[in-house]
Write a protein that holds these residues in place. Structure first.
Motif, PDB file in Angstrom:
ATOM      1  N   TYR A 124       0.856  -1.184   0.000  1.00  0.00           N
ATOM      2  CA  TYR A 124       0.000   0.000   0.000  1.00  0.00           C
ATOM      3  C   TYR A 124       0.892   1.235   0.000  1.00  0.00           C
ATOM      4  N   LEU A 125       0.538   2.231  -0.769  1.00  0.00           N
ATOM      5  CA  LEU A 125       1.157   3.547  -0.648  1.00  0.00           C
ATOM      6  C   LEU A 125       0.182   4.385   0.172  1.00  0.00           C
ATOM      7  N   THR A 126       0.231   4.159   1.470  1.00  0.00           N
ATOM      8  CA  THR A 126      -0.746   4.723   2.394  1.00  0.00           C
ATOM      9  C   THR A 126      -0.451   6.196   2.652  1.00  0.00           C
ATOM     10  N   PRO A 127      -1.410   7.084   2.430  1.00  0.00           N
ATOM     11  CA  PRO A 127      -1.148   8.510   2.661  1.00  0.00           C
ATOM     12  C   PRO A 127      -0.749   8.787   4.110  1.00  0.00           C
ATOM     13  N   VAL A 128       0.234   9.634   4.287  1.00  0.00           N
ATOM     14  CA  VAL A 128       0.582  10.082   5.632  1.00  0.00           C
ATOM     15  C   VAL A 128      -0.602  10.816   6.257  1.00  0.00           C
ATOM     16  N   THR A 129      -1.278  11.619   5.453  1.00  0.00           N
ATOM     17  CA  THR A 129      -2.504  12.281   5.891  1.00  0.00           C
ATOM     18  C   THR A 129      -3.590  11.985   4.867  1.00  0.00           C
ATOM     19  N   TYR A 130      -4.659  11.383   5.324  1.00  0.00           N
ATOM     20  CA  TYR A 130      -5.736  10.992   4.423  1.00  0.00           C
ATOM     21  C   TYR A 130      -6.568  12.182   3.976  1.00  0.00           C
ATOM     22  N   ALA A 131      -7.037  12.101   2.745  1.00  0.00           N
ATOM     23  CA  ALA A 131      -8.102  12.999   2.313  1.00  0.00           C
ATOM     24  C   ALA A 131      -9.403  12.538   2.957  1.00  0.00           C
ATOM     25  N   THR A 132     -10.295  13.475   3.230  1.00  0.00           N
ATOM     26  CA  THR A 132     -11.539  13.155   3.928  1.00  0.00           C
ATOM     27  C   THR A 132     -12.730  13.793   3.236  1.00  0.00           C
ATOM     28  N   THR A 133     -13.900  13.244   3.532  1.00  0.00           N
ATOM     29  CA  THR A 133     -15.158  13.864   3.139  1.00  0.00           C
ATOM     30  C   THR A 133     -16.050  13.920   4.371  1.00  0.00           C
ATOM     31  N   ALA A 134     -17.058  14.724   4.310  1.00  0.00           N
ATOM     32  CA  ALA A 134     -17.939  14.907   5.465  1.00  0.00           C
ATOM     33  C   ALA A 134     -18.661  13.609   5.808  1.00  0.00           C
ATOM     34  N   MET A 135     -18.932  13.412   7.092  1.00  0.00           N
ATOM     35  CA  MET A 135     -19.682  12.245   7.545  1.00  0.00           C
ATOM     36  C   MET A 135     -21.033  12.186   6.836  1.00  0.00           C
ATOM     37  N   PRO A 136     -21.418  11.005   6.335  1.00  0.00           N
ATOM     38  CA  PRO A 136     -22.734  10.886   5.705  1.00  0.00           C
ATOM     39  C   PRO A 136     -23.859  11.261   6.668  1.00  0.00           C
ATOM     40  N   SER A 137     -25.027  11.499   6.126  1.00  0.00           N
ATOM     41  CA  SER A 137     -26.183  11.917   6.925  1.00  0.00           C
ATOM     42  C   SER A 137     -26.556  10.829   7.930  1.00  0.00           C
ATOM     43  N   THR A 138     -27.320  11.216   8.933  1.00  0.00           N
ATOM     44  CA  THR A 138     -27.658  10.294  10.014  1.00  0.00           C
ATOM     45  C   THR A 138     -28.443   9.086   9.532  1.00  0.00           C
ATOM     46  N   ASP A 139     -29.135   9.206   8.411  1.00  0.00           N
ATOM     47  CA  ASP A 139     -29.930   8.074   7.930  1.00  0.00           C
ATOM     48  C   ASP A 139     -29.151   7.152   7.002  1.00  0.00           C
ATOM     49  N   THR A 140     -27.915   7.535   6.632  1.00  0.00           N
ATOM     50  CA  THR A 140     -27.139   6.696   5.715  1.00  0.00           C
ATOM     51  C   THR A 140     -25.798   6.245   6.283  1.00  0.00           C
ATOM     52  N   ARG A 141     -25.304   6.838   7.351  1.00  0.00           N
ATOM     53  CA  ARG A 141     -23.999   6.431   7.884  1.00  0.00           C
ATOM     54  C   ARG A 141     -24.079   5.013   8.422  1.00  0.00           C
ATOM     55  N   THR A 142     -23.019   4.248   8.187  1.00  0.00           N
ATOM     56  CA  THR A 142     -22.984   2.851   8.605  1.00  0.00           C
ATOM     57  C   THR A 142     -22.171   2.685   9.887  1.00  0.00           C
ATOM     58  N   LEU A 143     -22.341   1.536  10.518  1.00  0.00           N
ATOM     59  CA  LEU A 143     -21.677   1.281  11.792  1.00  0.00           C
ATOM     60  C   LEU A 143     -20.167   1.444  11.685  1.00  0.00           C
ATOM     61  N   ASP A 144     -19.578   1.018  10.576  1.00  0.00           N
ATOM     62  CA  ASP A 144     -18.124   1.091  10.437  1.00  0.00           C
ATOM     63  C   ASP A 144     -17.619   2.490  10.099  1.00  0.00           C
ATOM     64  N   GLN A 145     -18.513   3.476   9.989  1.00  0.00           N
ATOM     65  CA  GLN A 145     -18.099   4.859   9.758  1.00  0.00           C
ATOM     66  C   GLN A 145     -18.102   5.696  11.036  1.00  0.00           C
ATOM     67  N   VAL A 146     -18.589   5.126  12.124  1.00  0.00           N
ATOM     68  CA  VAL A 146     -18.809   5.873  13.358  1.00  0.00           C
ATOM     69  C   VAL A 146     -17.738   5.512  14.382  1.00  0.00           C
ATOM     70  N   THR A 147     -17.383   6.473  15.231  1.00  0.00           N
ATOM     71  CA  THR A 147     -16.422   6.263  16.310  1.00  0.00           C
ATOM     72  C   THR A 147     -17.125   6.379  17.655  1.00  0.00           C
ATOM     73  N   PHE A 148     -16.779   5.465  18.576  1.00  0.00           N
ATOM     74  CA  PHE A 148     -17.412   5.418  19.888  1.00  0.00           C
ATOM     75  C   PHE A 148     -16.348   5.564  20.987  1.00  0.00           C
ATOM     76  N   LEU A 149     -16.654   6.352  22.009  1.00  0.00           N
ATOM     77  CA  LEU A 149     -15.803   6.426  23.188  1.00  0.00           C
ATOM     78  C   LEU A 149     -15.922   5.113  23.954  1.00  0.00           C
ATOM     79  N   THR A 150     -14.768   4.540  24.308  1.00  0.00           N
ATOM     80  CA  THR A 150     -14.720   3.225  24.942  1.00  0.00           C
ATOM     81  C   THR A 150     -13.887   3.296  26.214  1.00  0.00           C
ATOM     82  N   SER A 151     -14.405   2.733  27.284  1.00  0.00           N
ATOM     83  CA  SER A 151     -13.684   2.756  28.559  1.00  0.00           C
ATOM     84  C   SER A 151     -12.959   1.434  28.760  1.00  0.00           C
ATOM     85  N   HIS A 152     -11.647   1.526  28.873  1.00  0.00           N
ATOM     86  CA  HIS A 152     -10.825   0.358  29.145  1.00  0.00           C
ATOM     87  C   HIS A 152     -11.070  -0.085  30.581  1.00  0.00           C
TER      88      HIS A 152
END
Length: 453
Positions: free
Chosen positions: A151-179
């Motif tokens: 992979y030629l993995t970008p040091v800094t990724y290009a991004t786009t805005a988070m999809p709307s609340t009715d279309t965003r998928t579970l793997d697009q979301v980040t959750f705070l997790t307590s160890h």
């Protein structure tokens, strides 16, 4: 438009402030013109300048001479190290080395391959830059195969805005997790002395839910035929909290808050029948339990958050045991009663950043080794990425400092290491840090990575 290095720096600054950044990504087949990591397809390890040789190292952001910029030259491309001016990736016989740019052996033929990978070949030959094996740090010149794909993995990724609340998928979301969410000194005893002096959290699980924690790491042990929560072992621990107690707190909260979603990660030291019995005692668990194994996620991908909310499927439970270990022990497999084997559904970085005091190791590599690198992915199914960001033991001042740097490590170290944004940010003392871990989660939830890089 390509993402140049100055623009990448602007992106980092904007993302750190929680501002969405929208860039167009490069064409999939084009050789990037910005700084990248040479990341091995088979192992997930990065090619690093190591004192004149090139070796496969754990991804470590900008701390280990792992960043290279492809530059078009006569006859192909050079790969210029971003840390050492005038230094390029080169070759000497079958060895990968670093040499002065322009010297013999520093020109390569870079060709797009499958799955967003590239081959890096000696011009006019069938010899490639390659790893040696999944358990070797060597990088050399050799034949084709999965270890010769990068992979030629970008040091800094290009991004786009988070999809709307009715279309965003579970793997697009980040959750705070307590160890070690249970090791809080509020809900009950969790360890014997001296481990009891170092609680990982300062608030009970009920308050964690109220505060916005949505991932919970719990350690289960069997005592008197029940699954209970202890740290390291239950020896000398009086009255540990039953697993069913904390799960009931979560189920009750989720039923009172439709649309919310939570995940439990079990560090699991109990037989499957003990775990099944404990789960069976949780009222309403089956009403909210989400079963990706029964919905074809491995071939269709993750559902939308809106779909999960509409169906009231609000709780996902993982175990760190393996299917093979349960079969070998003669246990009923855990997925028969709704507990997923984590290694089949997620990737996770190594859990420790170091001791409770002193320097820390920010490298980001798989907890489960090169057999399941953080880069594990497919067109049909993207494993969820669990990012651990904590120490061997918890010291409040250290946790506060580390949590304030969480956004930096998430974006600049672990996102490129996994080629995906973290879905779970696991920390100690989530109540400490500036910006707070919850603020960092909010920042990550404003964007998704541009695909095809």
């Amino acid at each position: 438009m390509s993402l140049t290095r100055p623009r990448a720096l602007c992106a980092v600054a904007a993302l750190a402030l929680g501002m969405p950044v929208v860039f167009s990504g490069p064409a999939t087949a084009a050789v990037p013109t910005y700084a990248v990591y040479l990341q091995n397809f088979a192992t997930g390890l990065n090619a690093a300048d190591s004192g004149g040789t090139v070796a496969a190292h754990n991804p470590k952001g900008n701390e280990d001479h792992q960043q290279w910029t492809p530059v078009a030259v006569n006859g192909g491309h050079e790969l210029r190290n971003t840390d050492k001016s005038g230094t390029c990736l080169g070759r000497s016989g079958t060895s990968a080395v670093t040499a002065s740019c322009g010297a013999d052996g520093t020109t390569w033929t870079i060709t797009a391959a499958t799955d967003s990978t590239y081959t890096i070949a000696v011009p006019g030959t069938s010899q490639y830059l390659t790893g040696v094996s999944s358990d070797s740090s060597a990088v050399q010149i050799g034949g084709s195969g999965s270890l010769a794909r990068w992979y030629l993995t970008p040091v800094t990724y290009a991004t786009t805005a988070m999809p709307s609340t009715d279309t965003r998928t579970l793997d697009q979301v980040t959750f705070l997790t307590s160890h070690n969410a249970f090791a809080n000194g509020v809900d009950g005893n969790f360890a014997s002395f001296p481990v009891s002096l170092f609680p990982n959290q300062s608030r009970g699980v009920g308050q964690q839910l109220t505060d916005g924690v949505r991932g919970f790491m719990l350690d289960t042990y069997a005592v008197s035929g029940k699954a209970v929560l202890c740290h390291n072992s239950c020896d000398g621990v009086s009255g540990p909290v039953p697993l069913a107690t904390d799960l009931q707190r979560m189920v009750d909260f989720l039923k009172a808050h439709p649309g919310e979603f939570a995940t439990v990660f079990l560090e699991d030291y109990v037989a499957s029948d003990v775990l099944r019995s404990s789960l069976a005692s949780v009222s309403g668990l089956s009403d909210v339990l989400y079963r990706p194994d029964q919905e074809g996620v491995a071939t269709k991908g993750w559902p939308t958050m809106a779909d999960l909310a509409a169906r009231g499927r609000q709780l996902l439970i993982f175990s760190d045991r393996t299917r093979a270990s349960d079969v070998s022990a003669g246990y009923v497999t855990r997925d028969t009663f709704g507990v997923m084997y984590q290694r089949e559904w997620t990737v996770e970085n190594y859990w420790s950043m170091g001791g409770g005091l002193g320097g820390s190791d920010w490298s980001c590599y798989s907890r489960w080794g090169t057999s399941r690198p953080l880069t594990t992915d497919s067109a049909a199914f993207r494993p969820l990425f669990v990012m651990n960001h904590f120490r061997d033991y918890t010291v409040g001042g250290t946790a506060e400092t580390d949590n304030g740097k969480l956004v930096n490590r998430a974006q600049n170290f672990c996102t490129p290491a996994a080629r995906k944004k973290p879905n779970y940010l696991a920390v100690d003392r989530y109540d400490l840090g500036s910006p707070s871990p919850l603020t960092t989660v909010g920042n990550l939830n404003t964007y998704v990575l541009t695909p095809g890089q």
